[in-house]
Design a protein around this motif. Structure first.
Motif, PDB file in Angstrom:
ATOM      1  N   SER A 176       0.802  -1.224   0.000  1.00  0.00           N
ATOM      2  CA  SER A 176       0.000   0.000   0.000  1.00  0.00           C
ATOM      3  C   SER A 176       0.835   1.274   0.000  1.00  0.00           C
ATOM      4  O   SER A 176       0.370   2.317  -0.453  1.00  0.00           O
ATOM      5  N   HIS A 188      -8.303   3.176   1.773  1.00  0.00           N
ATOM      6  CA  HIS A 188      -9.109   3.075   2.993  1.00  0.00           C
ATOM      7  C   HIS A 188      -8.956   1.669   3.571  1.00  0.00           C
ATOM      8  O   HIS A 188      -9.036   0.675   2.850  1.00  0.00           O
ATOM      9  N   HIS A 189      -8.729   1.567   4.886  1.00  0.00           N
ATOM     10  CA  HIS A 189      -8.426   0.268   5.495  1.00  0.00           C
ATOM     11  C   HIS A 189      -9.502  -0.776   5.213  1.00  0.00           C
ATOM     12  O   HIS A 189      -9.193  -1.943   4.929  1.00  0.00           O
ATOM     13  N   ARG A 192      -8.766  -1.949   1.689  1.00  0.00           N
ATOM     14  CA  ARG A 192      -7.436  -2.479   1.387  1.00  0.00           C
ATOM     15  C   ARG A 192      -7.099  -3.739   2.183  1.00  0.00           C
ATOM     16  O   ARG A 192      -6.472  -4.666   1.660  1.00  0.00           O
ATOM     17  N   ALA A 193      -7.503  -3.787   3.449  1.00  0.00           N
ATOM     18  CA  ALA A 193      -7.095  -4.886   4.317  1.00  0.00           C
ATOM     19  C   ALA A 193      -7.584  -6.223   3.788  1.00  0.00           C
ATOM     20  O   ALA A 193      -8.752  -6.395   3.469  1.00  0.00           O
TER      21      ALA A 193
END
Length: 340
Positions: A176, A188-189, A192-193
């Protein structure tokens, strides 16, 4: 020797600052930021809390130095090129502004850039493994993109040997931090996570850099993976003739013999038998591994690096060392961490 970092609040700027603070021959004199001018470095880079003698400088207040590192968004270095020329003998740019020689190709990939072509002719690519002789004493350096660096190092021995038949297919994975420090919907977490998002299925901008450096047609696919740092590329090549793994290893060993920051990974078994960016966090190495089908008609090359170091700030410092007549490895001896 005195150095200035322009664009000091981004992730690449932070790595430039970190590396230069521990450089044995280069003193970090100023790190510039409009937004944080006069504020301490730790506000952008909390790992630098111990550095109390430096605060960010407004770009308007930069003083002349021996080397200027530009870590600015696309287009900004080119727009400031005349002013920057008076600030330092050596300018090292980490943006894409001067990477591509051909103006039409640059405009197709990055958009209009009036006056860029003349300036671009003065820039030497900041990839010592290919351009070491030209970097010695260079006054303008343009550092390749992180995924382009990995792919170029993966393909160069095959391309130089005339072994690439047709197109080279490059499957790239990136963490990232490659998206920069400015938040976006994709970073944005919640999005992306845990994701493995193919955001560049075809026509990625680094294809032009790879093709230019290697003299082959490169096609790239890029996937965002659940890591912060790191790039891994898996390059698939159909060789002009069958080639064995042993021949590949000999070819790559010969090409990169003596290179201080390219390591050939040749283990046949074990957890780490192919390059993995996980063990390269903070290091300026590019690890390369090779494989071939049993009939020798398909070659796979895997390359891994830290996108913020060998793929950006470390490559910039390595190139600046050569341009300034210093030991190429100065300030770049961190080996990475394991486990992480």
């Amino acid at each position: 020797m005195r150095a200035v970092v322009l664009g000091g609040t981004g992730y690449v700027g932070g790595e430039l600052i970190r590396l230069l603070l521990h450089h044995p021959k280069i003193e970090l004199a100023q790190a510039a930021s409009r937004r944080l001018a006069g504020r301490p470095l730790r506000l952008a880079h909390p790992n630098l809390r111990h550095v109390r003698h430096l605060a960010f400088t407004d770009p308007a207040d930069l003083r002349p130095a021996d080397v200027l590192f530009c870590a600015l968004p696309p287009g900004e270095t080119a727009a400031m090129r005349h002013r920057l020329a008076g600030l330092a003998d050596v300018v090292v740019d980490l943006s894409p502004d001067f990477r591509l020689r051909d103006q039409q190709t640059h405009e197709r990939v990055y958009g209009p850039a009036p006056g860029r072509a003349e300036a671009a002719a003065a820039f030497v690519p900041g990839l010592p493994e290919l351009y070491r002789d030209r970097l010695a004493g260079a006054r303008r350096v343009s550092v390749p993109g992180c995924m382009a660096t990995a792919a170029i190092l993966a393909l160069t021995p095959l391309a130089e040997a005339g072994l690439v038949e047709g197109e080279a297919l490059v499957d790239a994975r990136t963490g990232s931090s490659g998206s920069g420090a400015t938040a976006t919907a994709a970073s944005h977490h919640a999005e992306r996570a845990g994701a493995m998002r193919v955001y560049g299925p075809a026509g990625h901008r680094h294809e032009a850099e790879i093709s230019q450096a290697c003299g082959v047609t490169a096609r790239m696919t890029v996937t965002a993976v659940p890591r912060v740092r790191g790039v891994q590329v898996v390059a698939h090549v159909s060789p002009r003739r069958p080639i064995s793994r042993a021949e590949l290893l000999a070819l790559f060993r010969g090409r990169y013999a003596g290179e201080p920051f390219v390591r050939l990974v040749a283990d046949r078994s074990g957890v780490h038998r192919m390059p993995d960016p996980k063990i390269l966090d903070g290091a300026n190495f590019c690890d390369i591994g090779v494989a071939a089908d049993a009939d020798g008609r398909r070659v796979v090359v895997v390359a891994a690096l830290d996108n913020l170091v060998k793929g950006a700030a470390g490559g910039a410092v390595q190139s600046a060392n050569l341009a300034l007549g210093l030991d190429e490895t100065a300030g770049l001896d961190f080996p990475g961490l394991h486990p992480v």
